[in-house]
Design a protein around this motif. Structure first.
Motif, PDB file in Angstrom:
ATOM      1  N   THR A 119       0.937  -1.277   0.138  1.00  0.00           N
ATOM      2  CA  THR A 119      -0.009   0.056  -0.063  1.00  0.00           C
ATOM      3  C   THR A 119       0.780   1.381  -0.143  1.00  0.00           C
ATOM      4  OG1 THR A 119      -1.742  -1.175   1.220  1.00  0.00           O
ATOM      5  CG2 THR A 119      -1.872   1.182   1.255  1.00  0.00           C
ATOM      6  N   SER A 120       1.820   1.261   0.659  1.00  0.00           N
ATOM      7  CA  SER A 120       2.701   2.387   0.816  1.00  0.00           C
ATOM      8  C   SER A 120       3.415   2.663  -0.502  1.00  0.00           C
ATOM      9  CB  SER A 120       3.879   2.089   1.971  1.00  0.00           C
ATOM     10  OG  SER A 120       3.383   2.061   3.197  1.00  0.00           O
ATOM     11  N   LEU A 121       3.822   1.829  -1.171  1.00  0.00           N
ATOM     12  CA  LEU A 121       4.401   1.875  -2.510  1.00  0.00           C
ATOM     13  C   LEU A 121       3.542   2.613  -3.590  1.00  0.00           C
ATOM     14  CD1 LEU A 121       6.798   1.196  -4.668  1.00  0.00           C
ATOM     15  CD2 LEU A 121       5.331  -0.913  -4.985  1.00  0.00           C
ATOM     16  N   LEU A 122       2.231   2.025  -3.252  1.00  0.00           N
ATOM     17  CA  LEU A 122       1.320   2.759  -4.161  1.00  0.00           C
ATOM     18  C   LEU A 122       1.065   4.297  -3.949  1.00  0.00           C
ATOM     19  CD1 LEU A 122      -1.333  -0.169  -5.065  1.00  0.00           C
ATOM     20  CD2 LEU A 122       0.826   0.363  -6.033  1.00  0.00           C
ATOM     21  N   LEU A 123       1.004   4.145  -2.700  1.00  0.00           N
ATOM     22  CA  LEU A 123       0.516   5.766  -2.132  1.00  0.00           C
ATOM     23  C   LEU A 123       1.686   6.722  -2.463  1.00  0.00           C
ATOM     24  CD1 LEU A 123      -0.905   5.178   1.362  1.00  0.00           C
ATOM     25  CD2 LEU A 123      -2.011   5.861  -0.693  1.00  0.00           C
ATOM     26  N   ASP A 124       3.010   6.121  -2.136  1.00  0.00           N
ATOM     27  CA  ASP A 124       4.199   6.988  -2.628  1.00  0.00           C
ATOM     28  C   ASP A 124       4.136   7.238  -4.101  1.00  0.00           C
ATOM     29  OD1 ASP A 124       4.853   6.979   0.073  1.00  0.00           O
ATOM     30  OD2 ASP A 124       6.554   5.434  -0.576  1.00  0.00           O
ATOM     31  N   ALA A 125       3.810   6.163  -4.741  1.00  0.00           N
ATOM     32  CA  ALA A 125       3.690   6.436  -6.493  1.00  0.00           C
ATOM     33  C   ALA A 125       2.895   7.539  -6.517  1.00  0.00           C
ATOM     34  CB  ALA A 125       3.347   5.216  -7.059  1.00  0.00           C
ATOM     35  N   HIS A 126       1.638   7.394  -5.961  1.00  0.00           N
ATOM     36  CA  HIS A 126       0.531   8.610  -6.434  1.00  0.00           C
ATOM     37  C   HIS A 126       1.127  10.082  -5.961  1.00  0.00           C
ATOM     38  CE1 HIS A 126      -2.713  11.146  -5.046  1.00  0.00           C
ATOM     39  NE2 HIS A 126      -3.389  10.582  -6.264  1.00  0.00           N
ATOM     40  N   GLN A 127       1.764   9.929  -4.879  1.00  0.00           N
ATOM     41  CA  GLN A 127       2.300  11.196  -4.391  1.00  0.00           C
ATOM     42  C   GLN A 127       3.147  11.775  -5.310  1.00  0.00           C
ATOM     43  OE1 GLN A 127       0.859  13.038  -1.625  1.00  0.00           O
ATOM     44  NE2 GLN A 127       1.942  14.513  -2.749  1.00  0.00           N
ATOM     45  N   ARG A 128       3.969  11.081  -5.783  1.00  0.00           N
ATOM     46  CA  ARG A 128       5.113  11.474  -6.827  1.00  0.00           C
ATOM     47  C   ARG A 128       4.327  11.903  -8.057  1.00  0.00           C
ATOM     48  NH1 ARG A 128      10.294   9.240  -6.450  1.00  0.00           N
ATOM     49  NH2 ARG A 128      10.568  10.215  -8.443  1.00  0.00           N
ATOM     50  N   ALA A 129       3.407  11.189  -8.421  1.00  0.00           N
ATOM     51  CA  ALA A 129       2.692  11.661  -9.663  1.00  0.00           C
ATOM     52  C   ALA A 129       2.050  13.005  -9.169  1.00  0.00           C
ATOM     53  CB  ALA A 129       1.581  10.575 -10.036  1.00  0.00           C
TER      54      ALA A 129
END
Lengths: 473, 436
Positions: A119-129
Motif C-alpha cells: 500500500t505504501s508503495l502505491l501511495l508514494d507512487a501517487h504522491q510522486r505523480a
C-alpha cells in the motif's frame, strides 16, 4: 484426476484431458491517494475436456470429490453426445506431448512483502505523480492504481500421455491517471505493467519514478500540445504502439482458430482467410514473432495447456505472413502440428489459441537515426484510443504523447493525431526498424466466456513513410 | 444460506463493524458453434463465497472458490487481522436491515439436448434466410445467491440468464447478427434469431467501401445499447470521482436530447438483470439516470452516497456502484420507419470495440460490424462497409432526432449490462475510415 479422465474414456471418449488449476491473487488498490481496498481471491477447481464422435465438450467445477469428478466426466461426455446433430469432426493432432514440470521460483515471494509495504508503495507512487503534475501547473485530478500479485498452479494430464505441472507467479500493475488544468481541460492515460516474477518484478518497475514521469508527460501534453492538421506524414511509432500493432495486426490475424471461423461471432475472423489476401505485406526487414519462452515475460509459459512445448513463432518473416498460432485441434484441421498456443485463464474455461509475447524483432537503427531520416513527420510515443475491426484489417490509434519531427529533430508536442489505416498499408509503410526493444503488459481479451490472458506486446521504434494521418479533433 | 450464515457468524464473533457475506452457486451451459457446426459444449458448476469488510477506514475483500468452513474461517480471520493492523479512521456503516425483498425468480430447467436442438434450429433458420454459414453461442446459467450482512440484511435470489447470439455470413463475407436474451432458454425463439441474422447477412451482400464524414444514422438496438450502457456505467459515482465519466459535475444539467430517458430498473420482473437486492443487501429500486435529457443523479452505494451527502441508490458494487438493468425509453415505429424519414444516412445494425481517447470528454470510437445500410430519400439503396464511428458520447446523445418503438433487450460480448434499447435516429454522426 486420472480416474476421471479414464472414466471419460470408458464412456466412449476418444480423447480426454483433465486439469486442476489454482489461481491465488492478492490485490492492493489506491484511489485518488487513499487506500481503496485490499483483496484476495482464490479460484481453484477441476476441468475435463473430451472428444467423442468428433464433438468437443468441456466441463468444470470446484469443491469436487472423486465421485464429483466422475460425474464431471459423465457430463462432459453427455454434452459431446448432445452436440452430434451438428457434428464438427474435431480431432487432435499428433504433436509430441510433454511429461514435464515448469516451476518459476520467485526471488522474493509475494508472501514476504507486507501488505502495508504494498500500500505504501502505491501511495508514494501517487504522491510522486501528484507532485509532478503540480510542478507543471496542473492537478492530478484522478488516479486509480491497482497492484495484482497472482500465483497460478496447474496440473494437466491427457489421454495421449501428456503430463504437466506448472507454477508461475505474475505481478501486474494497472493505473488510470487524469491530469487536469482549468484552462485546458483533462488528458488521461492507462498504464499497464506486468511480469512473470515475484516481488522483484514490481521493484524493477520503479513505480514512484514511473508514475511521476507519466504525470509529468501528461501535464506537458496538456500544456504544450498544439493542433495537428491532417495529411500524409512520415511517422515513427514508439515501442508501446508498435507492440500493440504487432499484437493486433500480426498476432490476432495469425490465430488459426479465427481463420477456421471458431471466433466468428465474438472476437471475429481474419483477413488472411479471404481470397486474394496478401501474404507479403512488408519489406524483408520486417519480422514479427510471438514467443512464450521469454524469461520474466508477462505471457511466459514453457508448455501449453495441451502439454505441447512452447517455442518462438514467426508470424511475419521477412515481410510475409508466415506461421499461424495453433492448438492441437486447429493444427489437425489444417494438417500441421501444434506450436503450443493453447492457454486457458482459469479452471472454469476451455483452453483456446492465444498469443503470449508478440513483438517486432529489433533491427539496427537507433531512435536518433530513425528521426534523422524524417523531414516533416510525427513521433507517436504513446496512445489512448485504439480499435481494429474483427477481420484485423482496419485499425485506428490516436496518439497521446506525440512529437512533431522537423528536419530530424523533435519540435514540439501535437494533440491527438490519429492513424487510421489498413493492416497491409501499415506494414508496407515500414522502412526502418529500431534496435531498442521494449515491452508493455496487457490482458488480451478473447473467447466465450471472455478470457483476459496476460501478454506482452513490444518492439523497437519503427519508421513508416508517408502515411495518412487524421488531424486533431 | 447456511454457508453464508456460518461465515457471517465468524464476522460477528470477531466483532467486525461492517461485513457482507455472499455465497453464489452457479451452473452454466454454453454451446458454441461455427460454420454451422458445434465447436464445444461447456458445463460449469461452481460455488463462490465472497466476504467484504469495511472497518477503521479501510476495506478488504476475499473471494474464495471454497466450501470448507474451517478454511473459510481461517481466511476471514486473516483478512480481518490484516485490516486491523493498519486501520484507524471511521467507516461508513452498511445499510441497516432487515429488509423485505421481492420473491425470487423461478428456476428454469436447462437441458443440453434441448439447447443443442434449438441451436441447430437457429442455424437452419439462418441458412433458410440466406446465410452461407453461421457462428454463435447459446448459453443458459442460473446463479443461486445468498447474502447476509452484519447490519441485518439477509436475502436469497435466483438469477437466471439465457442468451442466444448468432452471426451469419453471406457468400461474399457480408454478415448479420441475431440476438435474443431471456431468463429461460426455452422462451427464446431460436428460429427467429437465426432468420434475423441470416436475413441481415443476405441484405448486406455486395457492401461497398463507404466514405467517412458526418451523416445521419439510425443506430439499431445493439448499437445504441452499447452507448446507453456506457452512459449508465458512467453514472456510477465511483467513475465520476475517478474522472472516468463525462457526467461529472453535470447533475441537473442537460446532457442529452430531451427525447432521451435512461433508467436503471432491476425491479422489472423477468429480466436477466432483475435482482432483489444490491451487493450491500439493500432492496433494489428504479433509478432515473437521464430524464428528458437532464442528468437526474448518480448511482451510489452507501459509501459513495455518504461522501456526497446523498442516500444509496441501491446500486452497490461494494467498491464501485453499477447499473444492473438499464432501460432506454422508446418512441414509435421500427428502424425501417426511422430510416424512411431520413433524406440521407446510414443504418448501423451492430458495433463493437468501443475505446476512449478521453473518458471525461466522452471521446471515443467504435466499429460498426455486420450489416450497414445506405439510405437515400428514405429508401435502402445499398450496403456499406469499412466505417468507424469516431465521435463523443455527449454529442451523440444530444443529437437524437427520434427513437423507435422497437425496444429489445441487449446483452452480448460487447454489452455486458443488460440494456433495453430501441433503434435511435441520431443526427450528424461522425464516421471515419482508413484512407490507405
Amino acid at each position: 484426476m486420472r480416474s476421471a479422465m479414464e472414466h471419460a474414456l470408458s464412456l466412449g471418449a476418444e480423447y480426454a484431458e483433465a486439469r486442476h488449476q489454482s489461481d491465488v491473487s492478492e490485490r492492493t488498490v489506491v484511489k485518488n491517494g487513499a487506500p481503496e481496498v485490499s483483496g484476495m481471491e482464490s479460484r481453484s477447481g477441476f476441468s475435463l475436456r473430451v472428444l467423442k464422435g468428433g464433438c468437443l465438450a468441456f466441463a468444470a467445477g470446484n469443491g469436487l470429490d472423486a465421485a464429483g469428478l466422475r460425474d464431471l466426466a459423465a457430463k462432459a461426455v453427455r454434452s459431446a453426445e448432445a452436440s452430434s446433430a451438428l457434428r464438427a469432426g474435431i480431432r487432435m493432432d499428433s504433436s509430441p506431448v510433454c511429461d514435464a514440470r515448469d516451476v518459476l521460483a520467485p526471488r522474493t515471494p509475494f508472501a514476504d512483502v507486507d501488505p502495508q509495504e504494498r500500500t505504501s508503495l502505491l501511495l508514494d507512487a501517487h504522491q510522486r505523480a501528484a507532485d509532478a503534475a503540480a510542478a507543471a501547473g496542473c492537478r492530478l485530478a484522478g488516479a486509480f492504481i491497482s497492484l495484482g500479485l497472482l500465483t497460478t498452479e496447474k496440473t494437466v494430464v491427457n489421454s495421449d500421455g501428456g503430463r504437466l505441472f506448472s507454477r508461475i507467479p505474475r505481478a501486474s500493475l494497472n493505473a488510470f491517471l487524469t491530469v487536469f488544468s482549468p484552462e485546458r481541460g483533462a488528458v488521461q492515460r492507462h498504464v499497464s505493467k506486468g511480469s512473470a516474477s515475484g516481488w522483484e518484478g514490481v521493484r524493477s518497475w520503479d513505480l514512484e519514478a514511473s508514475m511521476a514521469d507519466e504525470a509529468a508527460t501528461l501535464a506537458r501534453v496538456l500544456n504544450e500540445a498544439g493542433p495537428f492538421p491532417a495529411g500524409r506524414r512520415d511517422l515513427v511509432l514508439g515501442p508501446e504502439i508498435i507492440g500493440l500493432v504487432a499484437h493486433e495486426s500480426a498476432g490476432h490475424p495469425s490465430e488459426a482458430d479465427r481463420l477456421l471461423g471458431r471466433e466468428a461471432a465474438q472476437a471475429g475472423e481474419t483477413f488472411l482467410s479471404e481470397e486474394g489476401a496478401p501474404r507479403r505485406v512488408g519489406r524483408p526487414l520486417l519480422n514479427v514473432v510471438d514467443d512464450p519462452t521469454l524469461p520474466g515475460s508477462f505471457g511466459r509459459y514453457l508448455y501449453d495447456d495441451e502439454c505441447v512445448a512452447a517455442r518462438r513463432r514467426y508470424l511475419i518473416r521477412g515481410g510475409e505472413y508466415d506461421e499461424l498460432l495453433h492448438d492441437r485441434s486447429s493444427a489437425a484441421a489444417m494438417g500441421v502440428m501444434s506450436n503450443g498456443s493453447s492457454r486457458s485463464l482459469h479452471y472454469g474455461v476451455e483452453p483456446i489459441v492465444r498469443m503470449a509475447n508478440t513483438f517486432v524483432e529489433p533491427g539496427d537503427h537507433s531512435l536518433e537515426e530513425l528521426l534523422e531520416g524524417v523531414k516533416d513527420g510525427i513521433y507517436m510515443r504513446s496512445f489512448m484510443e485504439w480499435n481494429i475491426d474483427d477481420r484485423r484489417y482496419n485499425q485506428r490509434y490516436v496518439g497521446l504523447e506525440c512529437h512533431r519531427i522537423a528536419d530530424g529533430e523533435l519540435a514540439g508536442l501535437l494533440r491527438s493525431p490519429a492513424l487510421e489505416i489498413s493492416t497491409p498499408a501499415l506494414w508496407s509503410a515500414v522502412d526502418a526498424v529500431g534496435r531498442d526493444l521494449e515491452f508493455s503488459a496487457a490482458l488480451c481479451g478473447k473467447g466465450e466466456p471472455m478470457q483476459g490472458i496476460p501478454v506482452w506486446t513490444g518492439g523497437p521504434p519503427v519508421r513508416l513513410r508517408a502515411v495518412a494521418m487524421g488531424g486533431s479533433p | 444460506m447456511s454457508l453464508a450464515h456460518d461465515v457471517l457468524e465468524t464476522l460477528q464473533r470477531l466483532d467486525v463493524e461492517n461485513g457482507v457475506v455472499s455465497a453464489a452457486r452457479e451452473r452454466e451451459l454454453l454451446l458454441r458453434f461455427s460454420n454451422d457446426r458445434m465447436t464445444v459444449a461447456d458445463t460449469v458448476e461452481a460455488t463462490t463465497l465472497s466476504v467484504f469488510v469495511r472497518e477503521g477506514g479501510r476495506k478488504a475483500a476475499i473471494t474464495l472458490g471454497e466450501t470448507d468452513l474451517s478454511k473459510l474461517e481461517a481466511a476471514v480471520e486473516t483478512m480481518v487481522a490484516g485490516l486491523r493492523r493498519h486501520g484507524g479512521g471511521a467507516s461508513v456503516p452498511l445499510p441497516k436491515g432487515p429488509f423485505r425483498y421481492a420473491a425470487p425468480a423461478e428456476d428454469p430447467a436447462v437441458d443440453v439436448e434441448e439447447m443443442a436442438s434449438m441451436a441447430a434450429a437457429a442455424v437452419e433458420a439462418a441458412r433458410s434466410a440466406g446465410a452461407a454459414r453461421s457462428a454463435g453461442s447459446f448459453k443458459a446459467s442460473v446463479t443461486s445467491l445468498s447474502l447476509c450482512s452484519t447490519a441485518g440484511a439477509e436475502g436469497e435470489a435466483l438469477l437466471p440468464e439465457a442468451e442466444l447470439s448468432l452471426r451469419s455470413f453471406s457468400p461474399d463475407g457480408s454478415s448479420g447478427h441475431g440476438l435474443a436474451v431471456a431468463t429461460d432458454p426455452r422462451r427464446i425463439d431460436a428460429a427467429a434469431t437465426g432468420r434475423e441474422a441470416g436475413g441481415l447477412a443476405r441484405m448486406s451482400m455486395g457492401a461497398a467501401e463507404a466514405k467517412g464524414g458526418r451523416q445521419d444514422a439510425v443506430l439499431l438496438p445493439m448499437v445504441f445499447a452499447d452507448l446507453a450502457a456506457e452512459a449508465g456505467s458512467m453514472a456510477s459515482a465511483f467513475y465520476v470521482d475517478m474522472g472516468m465519466s463525462f457526467l461529472k459535475g453535470r447533475k441537473g444539467e442537460e446532457v442529452a436530447s430531451p427525447l432521451l430517458q435512461l433508467s436503471d430498473d432491476p425491479t422489472i420482473p423477468g429480466c436477466i438483470g432483475t435482482r432483489p437486492f444490491d451487493d450491500e443487501g439493500l432492496p433494489t429500486r428504479r433509478n432515473e439516470i437521464i430524464a428528458d435529457g437532464v442528468l437526474s443523479g448518480y448511482l451510489h452505494n452507501s459509501e459513495t452516497a455518504q461522501a456526497r451527502g446523498a442516500a444509496s441508490t441501491a446500486n452497490a458494487g461494494l467498491v464501485a456502484p453499477r447499473p444492473f438493468n438499464l432501460t432506454v425509453g422508446g418512441g414509435k415505429g421500427g428502424w425501417e420507419d426511422l430510416a424512411a424519414e431520413m433524406d440521407r444516412g446510414l443504418v448501423v445494425t451492430n458495433a463493437w470495440y468501443l475505446r476512449y481517447q478521453n473518458h471525461a470528454a466522452g471521446e471515443f470510437s467504435v466499429i460498426p460490424r455486420d450489416a450497414v445500410f445506405v439510405v437515400e430519400n428514405g429508401e435502402l439503396v445499398g450496403a456499406a462497409k469499412g466505417l468507424r464511428i469516431s465521435d463523443t458520447l455527449p454529442s451523440l446523445l444530444s443529437s437524437i432526432e427520434a427513437l423507435g418503438g422497437d425496444r429489445r433487450w441487449v446483452r452480448w460480448w460487447e454489452v455486458d449490462v443488460p440494456t433495453l434499447s430501441p433503434s435511435v435516429w441520431v443526427r450528424d454522426v461522425s464516421f471515419t475510415r482508413s484512407t490507405m
